[in-house]
Structure formats: structure tokens, C-alpha cells
Design a protein around this motif. Sequence first.
Motif, PDB file in Angstrom:
ATOM      1  N   THR A  73       0.844  -1.195   0.000  1.00 18.94           N
ATOM      2  CA  THR A  73       0.000   0.000   0.000  1.00 18.94           C
ATOM      3  C   THR A  73       0.881   1.246   0.000  1.00 18.94           C
ATOM      4  OG1 THR A  73      -0.120   0.091   2.422  1.00 18.94           O
ATOM      5  CG2 THR A  73      -1.790  -1.224   1.272  1.00 18.94           C
ATOM      6  N   GLN A  74       0.283   2.378  -0.401  1.00 19.73           N
ATOM      7  CA  GLN A  74       1.016   3.642  -0.379  1.00 19.73           C
ATOM      8  C   GLN A  74       1.012   4.285   1.005  1.00 19.73           C
ATOM      9  OE1 GLN A  74      -0.351   6.286  -3.465  1.00 19.73           O
ATOM     10  NE2 GLN A  74       0.185   4.866  -5.113  1.00 19.73           N
ATOM     11  N   ALA A  85      -9.049   1.765  -3.707  1.00 21.77           N
ATOM     12  CA  ALA A  85      -9.397   1.224  -5.018  1.00 21.77           C
ATOM     13  C   ALA A  85      -8.611  -0.055  -5.295  1.00 21.77           C
ATOM     14  CB  ALA A  85      -9.135   2.263  -6.097  1.00 21.77           C
ATOM     15  N   MET A  86      -7.324  -0.062  -4.931  1.00 22.95           N
ATOM     16  CA  MET A  86      -6.505  -1.249  -5.117  1.00 22.95           C
ATOM     17  C   MET A  86      -7.062  -2.433  -4.333  1.00 22.95           C
ATOM     18  SD  MET A  86      -4.208  -3.196  -3.190  1.00 22.95           S
ATOM     19  CE  MET A  86      -3.531  -2.089  -1.968  1.00 22.95           C
ATOM     20  N   SER A  91      -6.197   6.106   1.598  1.00 14.93           N
ATOM     21  CA  SER A  91      -6.127   6.938   0.404  1.00 14.93           C
ATOM     22  C   SER A  91      -7.003   6.338  -0.686  1.00 14.93           C
ATOM     23  CB  SER A  91      -4.689   7.039  -0.091  1.00 14.93           C
ATOM     24  OG  SER A  91      -4.291   5.828  -0.722  1.00 14.93           O
ATOM     25  N   PRO A  92      -7.538   7.174  -1.586  1.00  9.04           N
ATOM     26  CA  PRO A  92      -8.359   6.636  -2.678  1.00  9.04           C
ATOM     27  C   PRO A  92      -7.626   5.586  -3.505  1.00  9.04           C
ATOM     28  CG  PRO A  92      -8.635   9.011  -2.527  1.00  9.04           C
ATOM     29  CD  PRO A  92      -7.525   8.651  -1.581  1.00  9.04           C
ATOM     30  N   VAL A  93      -6.322   5.768  -3.698  1.00  5.73           N
ATOM     31  CA  VAL A  93      -5.556   4.793  -4.485  1.00  5.73           C
ATOM     32  C   VAL A  93      -5.506   3.449  -3.776  1.00  5.73           C
ATOM     33  CG1 VAL A  93      -3.260   4.228  -5.371  1.00  5.73           C
ATOM     34  CG2 VAL A  93      -4.173   6.536  -5.651  1.00  5.73           C
ATOM     35  N   ASP A  94      -5.226   3.451  -2.463  1.00  7.55           N
ATOM     36  CA  ASP A  94      -5.150   2.199  -1.716  1.00  7.55           C
ATOM     37  C   ASP A  94      -6.514   1.517  -1.613  1.00  7.55           C
ATOM     38  OD1 ASP A  94      -2.420   2.231  -1.280  1.00  7.55           O
ATOM     39  OD2 ASP A  94      -2.576   3.287   0.639  1.00  7.55           O
ATOM     40  N   HIS A 126      -8.618  -5.857  -5.827  1.00  5.18           N
ATOM     41  CA  HIS A 126      -7.930  -7.117  -5.530  1.00  5.18           C
ATOM     42  C   HIS A 126      -8.911  -8.140  -4.957  1.00  5.18           C
ATOM     43  CE1 HIS A 126      -4.602  -9.746  -4.699  1.00  5.18           C
ATOM     44  NE2 HIS A 126      -4.805  -9.726  -3.396  1.00  5.18           N
ATOM     45  N   ARG A 160       5.326   4.447   6.043  1.00  3.97           N
ATOM     46  CA  ARG A 160       4.068   4.531   5.292  1.00  3.97           C
ATOM     47  C   ARG A 160       2.856   4.195   6.142  1.00  3.97           C
ATOM     48  NH1 ARG A 160       6.783   1.517   1.290  1.00  3.97           N
ATOM     49  NH2 ARG A 160       5.295  -0.194   1.432  1.00  3.97           N
TER      50      ARG A 160
END
Length: 369
Positions: free
Chosen positions: A214-215, A238-239, A233-236, A243, A366
Motif C-alpha cells: 500500500t502507499q 481502489a486497489m 487513500s483513494p488509491v489504496d 484485488h 508509510r
Amino acid sequence: MSLDFTLDAAMTNLLGHCAGLRAGDRLVVVEEAGSDYYDGRIGGAVAAAARARGIDTDLHRVPFCHAVDGLGEPLTTLMSEADCTIFCARLGDQVRFREMPKGIRAVVCYALDLPMLASAFGAADYRAFLGLKHALDDMLFAAGHIRVTCPRGTDFAGPGPGAALHGPDDVSIIRFPMSTFAPVPAQGFSGRVVLAGFLMGTGSRYYEPYGIGTQGRLIAHFREGRLTGFGGSPVDVAMAEAHYTDIAERFGIDRDAVHSWHAGIHPGCAFANPVEADFLRWSGGAFGNPRILHFHTCGTQPPGEISWNVLDPTVEVDGFKVWEDGVLHPDRVPGAASLLAEYPCAAAAFAHPARDVGIMGALLDRIGA
């Protein structure tokens, strides 16, 4: 307290204290061929140590398969003719929740190389940790209330599932070293889990990507054993959502099932390399340290296909902090003090616990260390 942790002591521990083998018995050592998950020497070393102790030993090599349905032939026949089989291969871990053919006794080794085997992890008496596992099973399953937190914000709770739900064996293959208590069913638990910087497979099936970093902090929310969503975060987020959908659809399993959880109980378990360097080896080698608690999720068939890992848990059982910031206190477990008195090598392992679990550096930054 003894600190005599040597390879010879570890072989005695594995072959005698765990496998129960004596001179004249028949042993099959199953070695994983063609991979670097195990170090390539451990299977042969176990076989040689067994032969030196008068045990009739056959070294059998198997290839690694990403998904297995069972042991297959001719291995099943070979195992049925032996007194015990020791797996230095992931195959043993992959079938640990499946019923073994009648008459087969098997051990899976979680020491991945000879230094790991020769450490406190492999050499501290197996019988002490088997007794500790049973004591923890009794305590946790009969608990009125269990709460788990961690310094990064994990906070979930629920009742012990009841002693009647705890059978005599939680897996069909003996684990060496004994590294965890029986998985606690998650159906009665709710809360949030702050992951240790990644999503990871469970050792049941192997797939790509097996581990995803994760970021930042990724938080899993669940209620009564069902995943309700992710925070971060939106990126994490969504990932993670993608998945879970991918793995659930790939294997035709219940995407949002949160099956069970348990924590490491062996202070000798150590993992020196960064988790991101080898997700596969980390998932099979680090989970036994008390600094790691993990969930089995994504699927109702144990152990699910995606794990959540928590760093430095505090596990409070009916008001007693049995784990505190990743330190397991066996003196707070009924009956465990007598085990440490009986097995000084286990007491020595707890007096000098390994703290290296492969979660370090930028990864700690992180997740908000």
C-alpha cells in the motif's frame, strides 16, 4: 535458562519431540524441488539427521504447484507406508486444512533454512509450545470478551466463540515449530484492522500478485465476520477493492467473508529480510512471531485467500493483556508458567525474544510507525 540452540538440538526437537520418531521407524522427507522458497539444503539435512539416528528415511522431491487438490500418487502410498512424513515443501502447508488419508501422520516444517532451524525457533522444545498453544486455545475460546488493538489504530472485539467450537485439532498436519494458536472464528467480531502495509495470500493457493504493498495506511472495516469496506487513500482503497473482487471471481469464493484470526506465539521466530523483497517467504516464515497477528479473509473455506496482517497487537482477554504491543506474556495464560518451568529452553526464548519480523524502514513510515 538454557540458550543451547543448535542444529543438532533442533533435529532432536523435530524428529523426536515433534514427529515422535525412534530408531527403526520409517520416515519420508518431502523436499520442494526447483524453487528457492526453502533453502535447498534443509530437506537433505533432515533426512541425514534422521538416518544418523537409525530412522529408515526416504527423501522424496516434489515440484511446487500453485494450486493442489490433494497429495496425489505415488506420494500418498509412500506416506501410508511410513510412520511419519516431514514436509520441507509448501505442499504440506497447502493441504493443512484438508483431511488426511487414514493412517497418515505428517509434519510441515516452517523453518525455511538451516539457520532458522538451528535458532531458538527450531531448537526450543516443541512440547512447550504445543502446551502453550493448547492453553491459549482454552483461554481464548472460553473468553467472555476479547479486544485487539495496535499502536496504529486497529481496534476490534467480540466474544470467545465457546469451548464447544474448539475441536482437538485445527489442522490435519502437525506444525513445526508450533507457531500459532487455533484460528478464532471471526463471525462474532467487529471493528477495524490497520494493515501492516500490504495485502497477502494465505498459503492455500498461490496467485499473482500474491502480495500488494500500500502507499499508506489501509484500514479494513468488518462487522460480524463480514468485510464492510476499506479506509485510506483513494488509491489504496481502489486497489484493495479491485484485488478482493479479482481473487473472489478468480476462485469463485465469498468475497467479503472474514473467516478467522490468530497471532504468533513463538518468540524465537525471526525474519531478517524486508517483507517487500519476498512476499512469499515472508508469509510462510514470519507469522509465528508474537509481533504478528493475521486474519484469514476472502472465502469461507479455511484459510481464505487474502490475509490481513497487524503489527504489534495487544490482545486483551477478559481484562488480561495477554499480548501487549507485540509481546506475548505467557505468565498471563493459565497453566503456562508451569510449562516454562518444565522447559527452560522455552523460557529462554521468551526472555530473549526475536523482534525482527521484516517490517522495517520505509514501510513503517508509510503505515504511521
